[in-house]
Design a protein around this motif. Structure first.
Motif, PDB file in Angstrom:
ATOM      1  N   ASN A  11      25.528   3.805  -5.457  1.00 34.85           N
ATOM      2  CA  ASN A  11      24.310   4.242  -4.772  1.00 34.85           C
ATOM      3  C   ASN A  11      24.601   5.252  -3.662  1.00 34.85           C
ATOM      4  OD1 ASN A  11      21.499   4.248  -4.417  1.00 34.85           O
ATOM      5  ND2 ASN A  11      21.628   2.728  -2.774  1.00 34.85           N
TER       6      ASN A  11
ATOM      7  N   ASN B 264      24.204   8.382  -1.391  1.00 33.90           N
ATOM      8  CA  ASN B 264      23.165   9.276  -0.904  1.00 33.90           C
ATOM      9  C   ASN B 264      23.760  10.144   0.187  1.00 33.90           C
ATOM     10  OD1 ASN B 264      20.365   8.330  -2.092  1.00 33.90           O
ATOM     11  ND2 ASN B 264      21.486   6.466  -1.561  1.00 33.90           N
ATOM     12  N   TRP B 265      23.468  11.435   0.120  1.00 30.47           N
ATOM     13  CA  TRP B 265      23.949  12.357   1.145  1.00 30.47           C
ATOM     14  C   TRP B 265      23.042  13.573   1.179  1.00 30.47           C
ATOM     15  CZ3 TRP B 265      25.781  17.446   1.072  1.00 30.47           C
ATOM     16  CH2 TRP B 265      26.382  17.874   2.266  1.00 30.47           C
TER      17      TRP B 265
ATOM     18  N   ALA C  69      17.762  16.161   0.581  1.00 33.00           N
ATOM     19  CA  ALA C  69      18.672  15.294  -0.167  1.00 33.00           C
ATOM     20  C   ALA C  69      19.480  16.136  -1.141  1.00 33.00           C
ATOM     21  CB  ALA C  69      17.890  14.226  -0.914  1.00 33.00           C
TER      22      ALA C  69
ATOM     23  N   LEU D  23      21.579  11.970  -4.589  1.00 33.30           N
ATOM     24  CA  LEU D  23      20.488  11.008  -4.503  1.00 33.30           C
ATOM     25  C   LEU D  23      20.739   9.793  -5.399  1.00 33.30           C
ATOM     26  CD1 LEU D  23      17.674  10.525  -3.263  1.00 33.30           C
ATOM     27  CD2 LEU D  23      16.704  11.739  -5.223  1.00 33.30           C
ATOM     28  N   GLY D  24      21.174   8.693  -4.794  1.00 31.85           N
ATOM     29  CA  GLY D  24      21.300   7.422  -5.509  1.00 31.85           C
ATOM     30  C   GLY D  24      22.268   7.434  -6.671  1.00 31.85           C
TER      31      GLY D  24
ATOM     32  N   THR E 184      24.610   6.799   2.804  1.00 29.25           N
ATOM     33  CA  THR E 184      24.604   5.408   2.371  1.00 29.25           C
ATOM     34  C   THR E 184      25.396   5.306   1.078  1.00 29.25           C
ATOM     35  OG1 THR E 184      22.557   5.662   1.079  1.00 29.25           O
ATOM     36  CG2 THR E 184      22.324   4.945   3.382  1.00 29.25           C
TER      37      THR E 184
ATOM     38  N   ALA F 109      20.557  13.777  -8.685  1.00 25.87           N
ATOM     39  CA  ALA F 109      20.561  12.444  -9.295  1.00 25.87           C
ATOM     40  C   ALA F 109      21.170  12.504 -10.691  1.00 25.87           C
ATOM     41  CB  ALA F 109      19.144  11.884  -9.377  1.00 25.87           C
TER      42      ALA F 109
END
Length: 254
Positions: A7, A9-10, A16, A19-20, A56, A212
């Motif tokens: 997961n 994210n940055w 973004a 993404l995930g 995250t 993504a």
């Protein structure tokens, strides 16, 4: 060594970039990252290599969270080959490749026979041994890229991340470099623009779109007419005949 992303994210400010993203790279596997310009390939590579910290999520290499590993310890395991590096320093080819041995040497250690052997073998692998004393500034773009890869090989990594390693190379060296990467006894993640090269040399492919993961799988399951149309906005014919061990893509004008 395995690579696992959970997961990720940055982004920059409110935009973004990654993404995930979750993915797994098995030991010894060559994973390709493809996607349109701006899809997040280079940013994802840097997160996986520990060159950037995600906002995250986490990355594990061989089961260890890389956020808990020192930069020097990580550089003994991981090598990163970026698209291009500029320098005005007056150095030779062998000087550049020797930098790959830095993580394995203490501040007061002398140059060892093992260091010299690693450098010589790395130059041989990229067909640059005869240029070892040549000045960096006199090399072509493709030759410089081969030296960058030699430096990474001299680092003796177990995981290698490569960002467009075939840029500026003629077709012969594109194929030779990717064949060499695939045949190395290490785990590799490589971002590529050429979809046919990705099909030829990658065990699995991740397609990124707007930061993504759009789809992940073998070249046969990923490189479909529908994916090429929806993600890359091109019309193409994908040959999956028994005459080709991997899908072969032929593009058509739209």
């Amino acid at each position: 060594m395995s690579v696992v992303a959970e997961n990720l994210n940055w982004g920059v400010k409110r935009k973004a970039i990654v993404l995930g993203v979750s993915l797994t790279v098995a030991p010894g596997e060559t994973l390709g990252l493809i996607g349109p310009n701006g899809s997040g390939k280079s940013s994802l590579l840097r997160l996986l290599a520990g060159l950037r910290r995600p906002d995250t999520g986490r990355v594990e290499i061989n089961g260890q969270d890389i956020a808990q590993v020192s930069r020097k310890a990580l550089s003994r395991q991981v090598a990163f080959v970026q698209q291009s590096v500029a320098t005005d320093t007056n150095v030779t080819v062998v000087d550049v490749v020797r930098l790959g041995r830095t993580p394995h040497r203490s501040a007061f250690a002398g140059w060892s026979e093992a260091d010299e052997t690693s450098v010589a073998e790395a130059l041989d692998r990229v067909d640059m041994a005869s240029r070892r004393k040549q000045a960096w500034q006199t090399l072509s773009g493709g030759e410089r890229q081969r030296v960058h890869i030699a430096r990474a090989l001299a680092q003796a990594p177990q995981v290698m991340f490569l960002d467009e390693p075939t840029n500026h190379l003629d077709i012969h060296h594109q194929i030779e470099i990717l064949r060499m990467v695939r045949d190395l006894d290490l785990t590799s993640v490589v971002a590529l623009h050429d979809l046919n090269l990705a099909a030829m040399f990658c065990d699995r492919i991740v397609v990124l779109q707007d930061g993504a993961v759009r789809v992940c799988g073998t070249p046969h399951t990923v490189l479909t007419r529908e994916t090429l149309r929806d993600v890359f906005r091109v019309s193409a014919y994908v040959d999956i005949s028994p005459y080709h061990s991997q899908p072969h893509i032929r593009f058509s004008a739209v």
